[in-house]
Every structure is written in C-alpha cells, then in structure tokens.
Design a protein around this motif. Structure first.
Motif, mmCIF file in Angstrom:
data_model
loop_
_atom_site.group_PDB
_atom_site.id
_atom_site.type_symbol
_atom_site.label_atom_id
_atom_site.label_comp_id
_atom_site.label_asym_id
_atom_site.label_seq_id
_atom_site.Cartn_x
_atom_site.Cartn_y
_atom_site.Cartn_z
ATOM 1 N N MET A 1 1.130 -1.377 -0.345
ATOM 2 C CA MET A 1 0.331 0.237 -0.120
ATOM 3 C C MET A 1 0.891 0.857 -0.243
ATOM 4 N N ARG A 2 0.769 2.439 -0.657
ATOM 5 C CA ARG A 2 1.293 3.560 -0.685
ATOM 6 C C ARG A 2 1.405 4.318 0.608
ATOM 7 N N LYS A 3 2.009 4.842 0.743
ATOM 8 C CA LYS A 3 2.860 5.173 1.835
ATOM 9 C C LYS A 3 2.299 7.034 2.140
ATOM 10 N N VAL A 4 2.164 7.455 2.953
ATOM 11 C CA VAL A 4 2.121 9.082 3.035
ATOM 12 C C VAL A 4 2.799 10.012 3.703
ATOM 13 N N LYS A 5 3.510 10.331 3.641
ATOM 14 C CA LYS A 5 5.366 11.051 3.772
ATOM 15 C C LYS A 5 4.949 13.111 3.505
ATOM 16 N N PHE A 6 5.168 13.041 4.848
ATOM 17 C CA PHE A 6 5.077 14.610 4.919
ATOM 18 C C PHE A 6 7.064 15.151 5.453
ATOM 19 N N TYR A 7 7.148 15.909 4.269
ATOM 20 C CA TYR A 7 8.464 16.187 4.054
ATOM 21 C C TYR A 7 8.639 18.019 4.327
ATOM 22 N N GLY A 8 9.646 18.355 4.705
ATOM 23 C CA GLY A 8 9.854 19.465 4.670
ATOM 24 C C GLY A 8 10.444 20.439 6.133
ATOM 25 N N ALA A 9 10.672 21.316 6.521
ATOM 26 C CA ALA A 9 11.639 22.201 7.028
ATOM 27 C C ALA A 9 10.859 23.107 7.932
ATOM 28 N N ILE A 10 11.385 23.476 9.512
ATOM 29 C CA ILE A 10 11.030 24.072 10.008
ATOM 30 C C ILE A 10 11.869 25.032 11.199
ATOM 31 N N SER A 11 11.404 25.774 11.431
ATOM 32 C CA SER A 11 12.227 26.432 12.682
ATOM 33 C C SER A 11 12.533 25.936 13.558
ATOM 34 N N LEU A 12 13.506 25.904 14.567
ATOM 35 C CA LEU A 12 14.010 25.693 16.000
ATOM 36 C C LEU A 12 12.522 24.942 16.839
ATOM 37 N N ASP A 13 11.327 26.504 16.819
ATOM 38 C CA ASP A 13 9.913 26.955 17.860
ATOM 39 C C ASP A 13 9.161 25.688 16.593
ATOM 40 N N GLY A 14 9.546 25.632 15.404
ATOM 41 C CA GLY A 14 8.336 24.687 15.012
ATOM 42 C C GLY A 14 7.959 25.310 14.165
ATOM 43 N N TYR A 15 8.170 26.255 13.340
ATOM 44 C CA TYR A 15 6.994 27.084 12.425
ATOM 45 C C TYR A 15 7.810 26.496 10.781
ATOM 46 N N ASP A 127 2.112 8.319 7.820
ATOM 47 C CA ASP A 127 3.052 7.534 7.593
ATOM 48 C C ASP A 127 4.448 7.677 8.476
ATOM 49 N N SER A 128 5.240 8.509 7.694
ATOM 50 C CA SER A 128 6.432 9.274 7.926
ATOM 51 C C SER A 128 6.591 10.247 7.958
ATOM 52 N N LEU A 129 7.530 10.940 8.845
ATOM 53 C CA LEU A 129 7.144 12.968 8.778
ATOM 54 C C LEU A 129 8.926 13.080 8.674
ATOM 55 N N GLN A 130 9.471 13.512 7.705
ATOM 56 C CA GLN A 130 10.602 13.269 7.795
ATOM 57 C C GLN A 130 10.919 15.692 8.017
ATOM 58 N N ILE A 131 11.473 15.553 8.544
ATOM 59 C CA ILE A 131 11.642 16.711 9.414
ATOM 60 C C ILE A 131 13.085 17.688 9.432
ATOM 61 N N LEU A 172 5.163 6.240 11.381
ATOM 62 C CA LEU A 172 4.679 5.773 12.326
ATOM 63 C C LEU A 172 4.344 4.562 13.584
ATOM 64 N N LYS A 173 4.090 4.938 15.191
ATOM 65 C CA LYS A 173 4.312 3.030 15.716
ATOM 66 C C LYS A 173 3.535 2.373 14.925
ATOM 67 N N GLY A 174 3.668 1.290 14.452
ATOM 68 C CA GLY A 174 2.885 0.562 13.956
ATOM 69 C C GLY A 174 2.535 0.541 12.219
#
Length: 177
Positions: A1-15, A127-131, A172-174
């Motif tokens: 099954m296809r995976k849904v992923k976030f990929y992106g940059a944020i500041s140290l305080d999460g913006y 499914d995953s976060l690459q930050i 994501l756990k699991g």
C-alpha cells in the motif's frame, strides 16, 4: 500500500513559515548537501503530492514554473485552479488520502500545511514525517502541528546533520517501512 509522507523544514520553534507566510528565513542556508542527500532520495519514491491552497499560492509566488510536473498534484481548495499541472479538490483531506492510498502507485507527499498534516495525524494517515530543523526561532507564523485531538506515537528511524540542518525521520508506530 502507498505511504503518505510529510517532508519539510521547520524552525527550531516549530514553524513552517513566518507570520507573513514567507520562507525567506529558510533561503539563507546553503542547502545543496541536504538536497542531494535527503531530498533526492526522498522524492524518487513520490508520484503524488497534496497541498493546501495557501501552500500552492505561496509556491507559485516563488517560481514561474510549477516544480512538481512529473507527479500527480492535488490542491485542496474551494475554488478551482486553472492549471493543467494540478487537480483541484474540495473535500476533506482524510477522504482524499484514503482514496489515494487504495490506488496503486508510489508514495504520496504532503507538502506544507500544518492543518493538513495535523488532520492526517489525527486520522492515522501519515506514515512518516521527515523534518529538517533549522536553528532559527521565528516566534510566530505557521506551525507544522496545529490542533491535534488524538495523541500519536512515532518512532525515530533516522537522523542526519546537513550543515545547520538536522534531518529527522519518524515513522508512525505500527506502520511498516
């Protein structure tokens, strides 16, 4: 099954962006190393992108040519976008993602949009976060994570340093790799 992923940059305080929806704070970095060693391996498995209208408008204000022309691109919006590069959708993000996950294809990249990411986390559809985290503290702006009503647990599966960026990958756990 296809995976849904976030990929992106944020500041140290999460913006994701500053209070003016700008990414100028991010463009001061030499990102050639992270582009070659993080982004290129990530994008090779992506055939679909999803973004909100604000992200789309911000992206198009920075370039003359839509950058993801080799993928199927969805923009969540109440108003149709006149472009042969994107498909306008006026529907809840969780319904769109659920339907896309059932279709054959490669992975799906959620680009920007804290509301979209948070909604997908609430529905256990990321499914995953690459930050990539920068050392900047913006103080305010557009947060990566907004109101999330259910807790979720992710496992750290990789971390790398690229100059002033730390690149963290969580699953994501699991979820299966």
């Amino acid at each position: 099954m296809r995976k849904v992923k976030f990929y992106g940059a944020i500041s140290l305080d999460g913006y994701l962006a500053d209070e003016n929806n700008s990414l100028e704070w991010l463009f001061k970095y030499d990102d050639s190393d992270i582009m070659d060693k993080s982004y290129q391996p990530f994008i090779k498995d992506i055939d679909t992108t999803i973004m909100g209208r604000q992200t789309y408008d911000d992206l198009m204000s920075m370039t003359d040519e839509f950058p993801y022309k080799d993928t199927t691109n969805y923009v969540l919006t109440h108003n149709k976008i006149n472009s042969d590069k994107v498909i306008s959708k006026n529907m809840p993000i969780e319904k769109l993602v659920t339907s896309l996950k059932e279709k054959s294809g490669n992975d799906i990249w959620v680009i920007g949009g804290g509301k979209i990411v948070s909604t997908l986390i609430d529905h256990r559809l990321i499914d995953s976060l690459q930050i990539q985290i920068t050392p900047d503290i913006l103080g305010n702006g557009i947060k990566l994570f907004t109101s999330i009503s259910h807790s979720s647990e992710f496992n750290l599966i990789d971390s790398q340093r690229f100059g002033q960026f730390i690149d963290l990958t969580y699953q994501l756990k699991g979820a299966t790799a």
